[in-house]
Write a protein that holds these residues in place. Structure first.
Motif, PDB file in Angstrom:
ATOM      1  N   ASP A  19       0.808  -1.216   0.000  1.00 24.23           N
ATOM      2  CA  ASP A  19       0.000   0.000   0.000  1.00 24.23           C
ATOM      3  C   ASP A  19       0.841   1.266   0.000  1.00 24.23           C
ATOM      4  OD1 ASP A  19      -2.461  -1.419   0.157  1.00 24.23           O
ATOM      5  OD2 ASP A  19      -2.150  -1.704   2.306  1.00 24.23           O
ATOM      6  N   ASN A  23       0.932   6.407   1.382  1.00 21.13           N
ATOM      7  CA  ASN A  23       0.094   5.246   1.667  1.00 21.13           C
ATOM      8  C   ASN A  23      -1.218   5.377   0.889  1.00 21.13           C
ATOM      9  OD1 ASN A  23      -1.653   3.311   2.876  1.00 21.13           O
ATOM     10  ND2 ASN A  23      -0.396   3.325   4.724  1.00 21.13           N
ATOM     11  N   LYS A  80      -3.697   3.509   0.866  1.00 22.09           N
ATOM     12  CA  LYS A  80      -4.862   3.002   1.590  1.00 22.09           C
ATOM     13  C   LYS A  80      -5.374   3.993   2.622  1.00 22.09           C
ATOM     14  CE  LYS A  80      -6.467  -1.191   3.964  1.00 22.09           C
ATOM     15  NZ  LYS A  80      -6.048  -2.540   4.443  1.00 22.09           N
ATOM     16  N   THR A  81      -4.461   4.677   3.327  1.00 20.59           N
ATOM     17  CA  THR A  81      -4.862   5.563   4.423  1.00 20.59           C
ATOM     18  C   THR A  81      -4.752   7.046   4.087  1.00 20.59           C
ATOM     19  OG1 THR A  81      -2.647   5.703   5.408  1.00 20.59           O
ATOM     20  CG2 THR A  81      -4.031   3.832   6.051  1.00 20.59           C
TER      21      THR A  81
END
Length: 299
Positions: A48, A79, A81-82
């Motif tokens: 990620d 990142n 994903k976050t």
């Protein structure tokens, strides 16, 4: 969330079109090079997190910017994903082993072996091998800042330079145009901690760029024009799919989840030249902390 999704699609569309129209970046001069690093990674890296080594080349007109000394070195993780992101600043005078060339200032790795060698040298210091190395000329950086309308940074201490910026920069929140942003990122002689403070200022400029782009991203055509402008000046060995992944990662960065630290060190002398002897344990701690999620909890 819907706006962000639309923005990501727009970035992807522009990258796909640009890859077809200017596959060799032949339309305009090459001012940016984006290189995929051939990694021999033995440490598990989160799928990620995308790692890019951003480098400012001090190449003069006519020089190959990928085989001169790098002036600004920032290892940036994002990142997907976050939305978190982090920057690990590397003082350019850090004395480190350079594969195949003994030990030297870390920015010399670009001169000796191009982006691949510099990526490996930085990776060996921090413990994270970058996925990509992004090299740009300072003139392009200056133009880019101007194109987005300048940036805002929070300057912790007033400083100046008799040659680059005689009137200097005042303390507090300031607005920087293209030339001033470049000067803010390059000056070191009037800074208390020299190269370390300069690296921190480079991170402030990166934050300013990200914040400005994020604030203006929803304006019709803003992201698309920016991406297409970069593509026109860029030489790369990436596929359109990889370019899209990078565009997606950048579009997803949350300004509230950005962290940054600068690798510290002591000042020494090698061959009569002043160098930084980096604290390797600290550099590795930053790498261990950020490797999985692109977040550094403390400097």
């Amino acid at each position: 969330m819907k706006r962000r999704f639309i923005r990501i699609l727009a970035v992807g569309a522009v990258l796909a079109i640009a890859a077809l129209l200017v596959p060799d970046s032949a339309v305009k001069s090459t001012e940016v090079e984006l290189v995929k690093v051939n990694r021999a990674e033995t440490v598990d890296v989160s799928p990620d997190v995308v790692w890019i080594l951003a480098v400012g080349s001090d190449a003069r007109p006519g020089q190959d910017m990928t085989h001169t000394r790098g002036d600004a070195l920032q290892l940036v993780g994002m990142n997907t994903k976050t939305g978190a992101a982090t920057a690990i600043g590397i003082p350019r005078d850090s004395w480190v082993p350079i594969p195949g060339h003994g030990s030297n200032k870390i920015n010399a790795a670009l001169y000796f072996g191009g982006p691949q060698a510099l990526g490996q040298a930085v990776g060996n210091l921090v413990g994270i091998q970058p996925d990509y190395v992004f090299v740009s000329r300072f003139e392009f950086f200056e133009d880019m800042i101007g194109d987005i309308g300048g940036i805002d940074v929070k300057n912790p201490i007033a400083f100046a330079d008799d040659f680059i910026k005689p009137k200097g920069f005042k303390k507090g929140r300031i607005h920087l145009g293209g030339y001033d942003a470049l000067a803010f990122a390059r000056i070191r002689h009037d800074l208390i901690r020299g190269d370390f403070d300069r690296s921190a200022n480079q991170q402030r400029v990166l934050r300013g760029i990200q914040s400005t782009v994020s604030a203006k991203a929803d304006k019709p055509g803003f992201i698309e024009r920016g991406v297409f402008s970069v593509i026109q000046h860029m030489r790369t060995n990436l596929s359109p799919v990889e370019l899209y992944r990078l565009g997606q990662a950048m579009a997803q960065v949350n300004p509230g989840k950005v962290t940054s630290c600068v690798v510290q060190g002591s000042i020494g002398t090698m061959g009569g030249a002043s160098v930084v002897l980096p604290f390797v344990d600290q550099a590795r701690r930053y790498g261990d902390d950020a490797r999985k999620d692109a977040t550094i909890k403390r400097c």
